[in-house]
Design a protein around this motif. Structure first.
Motif, PDB file in Angstrom:
ATOM      1  N   ASP A 165      22.756  20.480 -15.727  1.00 64.32           N
ATOM      2  CA  ASP A 165      23.475  21.172 -16.799  1.00 64.32           C
ATOM      3  C   ASP A 165      23.151  22.667 -16.718  1.00 64.32           C
ATOM      4  N   GLU A 183      33.997  22.066 -16.876  1.00 65.28           N
ATOM      5  CA  GLU A 183      32.879  22.681 -16.165  1.00 65.28           C
ATOM      6  C   GLU A 183      33.348  23.075 -14.766  1.00 65.28           C
ATOM      7  N   LEU A 216      27.905  19.626 -12.467  1.00 63.93           N
ATOM      8  CA  LEU A 216      28.538  20.307 -13.618  1.00 63.93           C
ATOM      9  C   LEU A 216      30.018  19.916 -13.567  1.00 63.93           C
TER      10      LEU A 216
END
Ligand SMILES: Cc1cc2nc3c(=O)[nH]c(=O)nc-3n(C[C@H](O)[C@H](O)[C@H](O)COP(=O)(O)OP(=O)(O)OC[C@H]3O[C@@H](n4cnc5c(N)ncnc54)[C@H](O)[C@@H]3O)c2cc1C
Length: 457
Positions: free
Chosen positions: A39, A94, A78
């Motif tokens: 993340d 993302e 991501l």
């Protein structure tokens, strides 16, 4: 990736052991240490390590844009879709999301990317960093022209939202900035509504470059256009091409008036099972391939599946193995409209004089220049060609650079692996503005790639 390499030890927020890594052209190969953060917090911790870092998406840039020794931040985890607004087609996700996944989710719902490159195996972050163009640049511009905002992770750990209203200078440097302004972690961009997953295609044969350019100019109102150019044509037929134009088919416009659906699936791909030997790409095999291809394309209208129209190369996984272990170089330049006919024919003749031939050559009409400081497109014609990565071809490409610059051209950074920094500087008048943004945000020395070092970006 298909570089010969030891199995990499990949950690979340710290770099693994160094191991050989390359781009799609498999040249050059560089020892890199890779991390795959889970993340944005994980990614920020990686920057805190003080090692220069470059972001990497799916490794489809041909050369050394997503390589750096030691630090590579791979965005494959991501990969979350975050929001979609059906009122205006705005998708938020993302940056490590693959375009292939966007299409798989949204095409059945009647949405398709406004801009797509010739492969769907690219990430959204990679598309922004290269400000990619499609077959419709002449009408709608490049990917970043339809990008609302990006969220950029800086080496300081800050995440800045950049758009045409906020942090405008950083936005212009990030769109086409080849990852050198930080890691894009999230983005919002537009999808276009489509009624079917079919394309109405028109195939036109052009006997030479002049005819090909005339066909492009006569079809400027067509949403999509692209030409396959015969890299093995004789001097008399220089620039012999097949120009394909196309548009999305509306509901009820299918074959025999049938209502068409959005149910297309990508064809089951085949895989190139091994690295071809160098002799496989001799001049005669290139000639044979181009001859067979030309013969197989019939003039006129046809209706083709969208996957076949946009992504013919994706049907053959690992097709870069055809060039063997030594790898290959893609040479892509754009020349302004008033120079294109003479400049491109000089490039093709120089290749012929050298005794070479590109296996696959693609010609496209570009529209208005994009706003990114290092965005590649400007109005004119772009030619992309593939050559094996040998010393002799490297010399040839240096000679092509000289011709290309005489005609006020520019090379595409996402394809480059070997140009001199002066060649790039001559083609990108906003390079100083780009460097100033890098200085202002403390990015030099913190956000670096093999390409940025080689080209002194
Ligand atoms: C078969 C094929 C066809 C292609 N056709 C086209 C075409 O028609 N038009 C076109 O414009 N291009 C085309 N390309 C080039 C390709 O679209 C670009 O190189 C694209 O950047 C690749 O995306 P990627 O996710 O694989 O990025 P990578 O190759 O991993 O990285 C490319 C660049 O993006 C940067 N980057 C990646 N992710 C991020 C991130 N999250 N934040 C910041 N920077 C990031 C990297 O640092 C690097 O500089 C083609 C490539 C192939 C292999």
């Amino acid at each position: 990736m298909h570089c010969r390499r030891r199995r990499r030890r990949v950690l979340n927020n710290s770099l693994g052991a160094e191991a050989p890594l390359c781009g799609w052209g498999r040249y050059p190969v560089v020892n890199c240490a890779v991390a795959t953060p889970r993340d944005t917090d994980d990614a920020a911790r990686l920057y805190a390590g003080d090692v220069p870092i470059i972001a990497r998406g799916n490794g489809r840039a041909y050369g050394d844009a997503a390589l750096h020794s030691p630090g590579v931040l791979q965005t494959e985890r991501l990969n979350r879709l975050l929001d979609f607004d059906p009122a205006n087609g705005l998708l938020t996700c993302e940056a490590g999301v693959l375009l292939a996944d966007v299409i798989a989710v949204f095409l059945p719902r009647g949405w398709f990317p406004l801009i797509t490159p010739g492969t769907r195996f690219v990430t959204i972050g990679g598309m922004i960093a290269a400000d990619v163009h499609g077959k419709n640049h002449h009408l709608v511009g490049s990917f970043c022209d339809h990008l609302l905002w990006v969220e950029l992770l800086l080496p300081s750990g800050d995440i800045l939202r950049c758009s045409s209203q906020a942090n405008v200078d950083l936005f212009a440097a990030t769109c086409g900035g080849m990852g050198l302004t930080g890691t894009i972690v999230r983005a919002a961009f537009k999808l276009a509504p489509v009624e079917t997953s079919l394309i109405e295609q028109w195939t036109h044969h052009a006997g030479n470059l002049g005819e090909a350019i005339a066909l492009f100019e006569a079809n400027l109102d067509q949403p999509y256009s692209v030409a396959w150019t015969d890299g093995s044509a004789s001097a008399a037929d220089c620039g012999r091409s097949i120009v394909f134009t196309g548009k999305h088919l509306g509901a009820g416009e299918g074959p025999n008036g049938a209502t068409s659906s959005l149910s297309s699936r990508p064809p089951s791909p085949r895989r190139v099972p091994f690295d071809f030997p160098p002799a496989a790409l001799s001049r005669s095999s290139v000639k044979l391939f181009n001859w067979l291809y030309r013969r197989s394309q019939r003039s006129g209208r046809s209706v083709v599946d969208l996957y076949r129209y946009f992504y013919p190369l994706d049907a053959l996984l690992q097709w870069n193995r055809i060039y063997g272990r030594r790898g290959f170089l893609q040479y892509q330049c754009v020349l302004p409209l008033d120079e294109a006919a003479v400049g491109i024919s000089r490039l093709l003749q120089e290749i012929k004089r050298h005794g070479s031939a590109s296996f696959l050559s693609v010609l496209k009409r570009m529209g208005k220049a994009s706003f990114g400081h290092l965005s590649f497109p400007f109005e004119g014609y772009t030619l992309a060609m593939d050559f094996p990565a040998t010393a002799s071809q490297l010399h040839l490409l240096d000679r092509l650079d000289a011709i290309m610059l005489e005609h006020r051209g520019r090379l595409y950074l996402a394809k480059d692996a070997r140009a001199a920094s002066a060649t790039i500087a001559a083609g990108y008048p906003k390079l100083e503005q780009f460097r100033a943004v890098r200085r202002q945000y403390g990015l030099q020395g913190r956000c670096e790639s093999h390409l940025s070092r080689r080209l002194e970006l």
